[in-house]
Scaffold this motif. Structure first.
Motif, PDB file in Angstrom:
ATOM      1  N   ASN A   1      -8.035  -1.968  -2.205  1.00  0.00           N
ATOM      2  CA  ASN A   1      -7.045  -2.875  -2.497  1.00  0.00           C
ATOM      3  C   ASN A   1      -6.519  -2.590  -3.961  1.00  0.00           C
ATOM      4  O   ASN A   1      -5.421  -3.400  -4.379  1.00  0.00           O
TER       5      ASN A   1
ATOM      6  N   ILE B   1      -2.745  -1.434  -4.113  1.00  0.00           N
ATOM      7  CA  ILE B   1      -1.880  -2.766  -3.524  1.00  0.00           C
ATOM      8  C   ILE B   1      -1.816  -3.823  -4.800  1.00  0.00           C
ATOM      9  O   ILE B   1      -0.602  -4.184  -5.056  1.00  0.00           O
TER      10      ILE B   1
ATOM     11  N   HIS C   1     -11.956  -5.773   1.886  1.00  0.00           N
ATOM     12  CA  HIS C   1     -10.636  -5.281   2.246  1.00  0.00           C
ATOM     13  C   HIS C   1     -10.602  -3.747   2.664  1.00  0.00           C
ATOM     14  O   HIS C   1     -10.001  -3.460   3.807  1.00  0.00           O
TER      15      HIS C   1
ATOM     16  N   CYS D   1       0.914  -1.266  -0.042  1.00  0.00           N
ATOM     17  CA  CYS D   1      -0.149   0.096  -0.066  1.00  0.00           C
ATOM     18  C   CYS D   1       0.930   1.342  -0.148  1.00  0.00           C
ATOM     19  O   CYS D   1       1.370   1.744   1.131  1.00  0.00           O
TER      20      CYS D   1
END
Lengths: 736, 259
Positions: free
Chosen positions: B154, B157, B146, B118
């Motif tokens: 996410n 990510i 998430h 992240c």
């Protein structure tokens, strides 16, 4: 281990063999007085009567026999006569010779009949010297007593149809063993008689060196294969746990049955052999408190051996303890040991190096309280408004005074005659001189206790008072005087802002190095110890780290109150070579780097770097190899001795609450391991406290329930934690 | 001088990569994983924490030179033992500039980045390229879940994960197993599907749930409120990974769940 050995192990743990013990006292005083016997003859008579009083015990499945049936070792003199013969003289601890190691190689090679022949020859040679003749007659009396005991065992074995045992006991300990089995039986009996004679902390020496020829011959001829040999080895280890509750020590387990493995031979070549590995495996299998395994290593020790040792470390028994040949041997040489003898070192009860058969060193005559010395320097220096050098000077003078005081106490040491132990040592019979008159090496060991705490105190004063002028001398003195009551902010700053030993921080580490230099200097300049030896400084603490902080009967060193590192009155000092309790360190690498700065060639009495590993370290595949690497790193960095303990603090807490669930839980106490549930509560507490600061976990993930301020004990609520005993450590019956 | 904030340096961290390693924990994290066991890693600012050993300040400002100096003093030991340094947290990439400055000052030390992914895409690339190995944590593939359990999308990510696959640095995907949350067959299957064809992936680790995860919260004046049953055994199912030909292992660790 097979079922037979598992049963035997459990039976010994359950104490089944104690049924054979008889509460009778062998009283030798009347006959000794009637015959007007000298001290040496009384000692021999004691060994003889103890051997005669023993009843033969042969367990139906035992292959290595001897079980002690007379628990009490009687006195040699009536109380009044004892006072008269010892009047004005210093006795070491309980009196009898202890904490040394016999020349087991020689004993096995010659057999007791060989020793008897040596005594006879010497008797003729020294016929004109009544003292020698008397000693040699006494020695022969003990030899005959052991042989008679073996003979009774042999006859009883024959009567019970145990021809296997009978054949062995008709041969050993009289003659050189013909097999590994006979060698183990010989050692078992000869070693046991030492304890029956009143000696204690009787070492087992370099087991894999002196036993190997017998095993090697058996393996090569095919008389024995490796599993059979390991079964014998395991049985031998189990037998060492039989009588150990009768052995004197501070607590059950403190019995000094130390056994050394590995290391170089007398000629300098590598002495590691198959038995080195087998003994480690047997210790792992047996997992009892005895024998206490020591392993000699170097930076080049084979990783396979280190990994096997790491598995034993994982078991959490508190051994093996590791010693670094590359550091120990030069240190001993510098202290007057011949190179070949130095290469043959073993350990006495805990840490102190001893040469089997040749060392009559008294390896632990006491300790120098480093915190007391430093405290005195700080208080005096600050009161006088002096500079830091004056603080150091005063501390150095105090160390020197403490060394002199403890050594002077032992200058007129009285060692009682020890005819049986003399039989087992190098040259006593040949010279016609009892062991108590001395051997090749007659040095004294003194420990510099609680050194890290002392260095922390010096560093705090140097940093906060002298270098940065952030705290006035007067304020610190008042805070110390009031045990930090009302000075909590200052205490917290001293604890957190001043550098602490264990983090590879040169500022404070150099003060630790300085302390040991002063200590070594004081020992080196002391001169003759009164027995033709010198003083060997060491770095162990035993219980001193508690006793010096809280007082203890028999300790002459002053109790120190609050100290300048932010420690309050009564809190424990650092033990051995370990950071002070409560000091946050980054981990074992910095700890090893810190203690690698000491000049061990001047501090050769032993005293380990002590590292507590959380057992979670071992949860990963590859953990064993990493721990092996850590041991290698210890050697590569040039540290002297390493004690690596593995435990789970929740297990300890649970064991305190539910001792019945943890009967076989073993912990390292100081130089020895014991059953946790058999220790007195105060010993349990300080072990728990030690493990609260175990390395290897970021922060102990448990909830704080209560922190008691004055006792420095931490109570932990284990709710929500992982199961107390990791599954992989458990045996099917729930023990481990 | 670049300064960063760390909350710990731990040596011999045996679960943080190969060999003997020293792990630096950097303070501050954009995620708020509900199961995180290192809550002192959440915010960048130093905090007071009550521990079994007493009160102490967690979080220490340090210059890059100072931190690199501490690590370089161990370089020889780490190298001799097949190890190195691991940067963890918190999320180490929240202090990207500092991290670059530290890594650039290291003297031949193997560097492992332990990241949630992240992070800013540029920072991510710049630091990964300085590393020898990456541990990339993947928690939940379902975007809503998430967001619910970590407080973040996410998307970035997963974008960094795709980027990672093209950087030529080997990496391990690590999945913290939280009972009923991340260890569902559906989530594990989705993760396996997402990573099956990524290049550079050298392994998958499933990390057993840390039942002591909540231990540090009270000491920081925070509350740990698991909505899952902590006593429930985790579903350490390797099948979804094996099914797509991935080499996965379960590690029974306590240290690295819930980044």
């Amino acid at each position: 281990m097979d079922t037979r050995l598992e049963t035997m192990r459990q039976s010994v743990r359950d104490g089944d063999h104690k049924q054979w013990r008889r509460q009778i006292t062998v009283d030798i005083v009347p006959e000794c007085e009637r015959e007007n016997l000298s001290w040496v003859r009384r000692s021999a008579r004691l060994t003889r009567r103890m051997c005669e009083a023993e009843q033969v015990v042969i367990g139906p499945t035992e292959r290595i026999v001897f079980t002690r049936t007379i628990p009490v070792v009687p006195s040699l003199y009536s109380p009044s006569a004892w006072r008269a013969v010892t009047a004005g003289r210093k006795l070491h601890e309980m009196g009898p010779i202890s904490n040394i190691c016999a020349d087991w190689r020689m004993v096995l090679e010659q057999g007791l009949l060989g020793r008897r022949a040596a005594a006879q020859a010497a008797r003729e040679k020294f016929a004109a010297d009544p003292q020698s003749v008397e000693f040699l007659d006494a020695a022969i009396e003990t030899i005959d007593a052991v042989l008679a005991l073996a003979d009774r065992y042999a006859r009883t074995a024959r009567e019970r149809g145990r021809d296997d045992l009978a054949a062995i006991l008709q041969h050993v300990p009289g003659r050189r063993p013909r097999s590994f089995h006979e060698a183990l039986q010989c050692l078992r009996l000869c070693h046991a008689v030492l304890w029956m004679s009143g000696h204690y902390h009787c070492g087992l020496g370099r087991f894999d060196q002196y036993m190997w020829p017998y095993l090697q011959a058996d393996l090569e001829s095919g008389r024995l294969d490796e599993p059979e040999a390991e079964a014998l080895l395991a049985e031998f280890f189990i037998t060492l746990n039989k009588d150990s509750d009768l052995y004197p020590g501070v607590q059950q387990g403190d019995n000094g049955q130390s056994l050394m493995l590995g290391g170089v031979r007398r000629d300098g070549s590598c002495g590691v052999n198959r038995l080195t590995y087998m003994a480690l495996r047997a210790a792992l299998d047996v997992s009892m408190i005895d024998p206490k395994i020591n392993l000699r290593v170097t930076p080049d020790t084979d990783m396979c051996l280190l990994e096997l040792a790491a598995k034993l470390t994982q078991r959490g028994l508190g051994f093996p303890q590791y010693s670094n040949d590359d550091v120990v041997i030069p240190g001993l040489v510098r202290h007057g040991y011949d190179l070949e003898d130095a290469r043959d070192y073993s350990v006495a009860a805990c840490w102190e190096y001893i040469i089997p058969g040749k060392g009559m060193d008294v390896v632990n005559i006491g300790a120098v309280s480093m915190p007391a010395a430093v405290h005195r320097g700080i208080v005096q220096g600050l009161r006088d408004g002096a500079d830091f050098d004056a603080v150091l000077k005063c501390a150095a003078d105090d160390i020197s005074a403490q060394v002199k005081a403890v050594a002077n106490t032992y200058h007129d040491l009285l060692l009682p005659p020890a005819p049986y132990y003399s039989v087992l040592m190098d040259g006593c019979l040949e010279r016609g001189r009892d062991l108590s008159h001395g051997l090749r090496y007659n040095n004294y060991g003194v420990h510099g206790a609680a050194s890290s705490s002392a260095a922390d105190a010096l560093a705090a004063v140097k940093r906060m008072v002298f270098d940065r002028n952030e705290v006035s001398g007067a304020e610190l003195l008042e805070a110390l005087d009031r045990d930090y009551d009302g000075f909590e902010t200052l205490q917290s700053r001293l604890r957190t802002e001043a550098p602490k030993v264990g983090n590879h921080d040169d500022m404070v580490d150099s003060l630790l190095v300085w302390l040991f230099e002063q200590f070594a200097q004081a020992c080196e300049s002391y001169g003759d110890n009164g027995r033709g030896g010198l003083l060997r400084p060491g770095s162990g603490s035993a219980m001193y780290y508690v006793w010096l902080a809280q007082g203890h009967q028999g300790m002459s060193e002053p109790v120190v109150g609050a100290t300048a590192d932010g420690r309050r009155r009564g809190e424990y000092f650092s033990s051995n070579l370990a950071p002070s309790a409560g000091v946050r360190v980054r981990g074992p690498i910095s700890v090893l780097q810190t203690y690698s700065k000491l000049d061990y060639s001047r501090i050769c009495n032993g005293g380990p770097v002590t590292i507590e590993l959380a057992d979670s370290v071992f949860r990963d595949a590859g953990a064993i190899r990493r721990v092996a690497m850590l041991i290698r790193t210890f050697a590569q960095l040039g540290c002297q001795q390493l004690q690596l303990n593995t435990l789970n603090v929740e297990t300890l807490e649970d064991a305190k609450r539910h001792p019945e669930r943890h009967k076989n839980l073993i912990v390292r106490v100081w130089g020895w391991s014991g059953y946790f549930c058999e220790l007195a509560p105060e010993y349990q507490d300080q072990i728990v406290e030690r493990h609260v600061y175990a390395l290897g976990e970021p922060v102990i993930p448990v909830q704080v329930k209560e922190i008691t301020r004055h006792e420095s004990k931490t109570r932990i609520d284990a709710t929500g934690c992982l199961p107390v005993v990791p599954d992989r450590l458990q045996r099917p019956d729930g023990t481990y | 001088m670049t300064t960063g904030t760390i909350f710990d340096i731990r040596e011999f961290t045996v679960h943080d990569g190969p060999g003997i390693r020293t792990t630096v924990f950097l303070k501050g994290c954009p995620l708020r994983c509900a199961w995180c066991h290192n809550p002192e890693g959440f915010v960048r600012q130093p905090q007071t924490m009550v521990t079994p050993a007493g009160r102490r300040v967690v979080g220490q400002d340090m210059s890059a030179e100072e931190l690199a100096g501490i690590l370089n003093r161990q370089a020889e030991v780490l190298a001799a033992n097949e190890g190195g340094v691991t940067f963890s947290g918190g999320e180490p990439l929240t202090q990207a500039e500092f991290l670059v400055a530290v890594i650039d000052r290291l003297e031949g030390i193997h560097v492992l980045l332990d990241t949630s992914g992240c992070a800013d895409a540029h920072d991510f690339r710049s630091i990964v390229q300085r590393c020898d190995l990456v541990f990339f944590d993947l928690k939940l593939m379902d975007p809503a879940l998430h967001r619910h359990f970590t407080g973040q999308d996410n998307g970035p990510i997963l974008a960094n994960l795709r980027q990672l696959a093209g950087l030529g640095v080997p990496y391990v995907v690590r999945v913290p197993l939280v009972p009923g949350i991340t260890d569902t067959e559906a989530n594990l299957t989705a993760i396996a599907e997402a990573i099956r064809s990524l290049s550079g992936l050298v392994g998958v680790n499933l990390l057993a749930y840390n039942r002591a995860a909540g231990g540090k919260y009270p000491g920081l004046g925070m509350t740990f409120e698991p909505t899952w049953d902590e006593t429930q055994p985790v579903n350490a199912s390797l099948a979804p990974f094996v099914a797509v030909g991935l080499d996965a292992t379960v590690l029974g660790l306590r240290d690295h769940e819930g980044k």
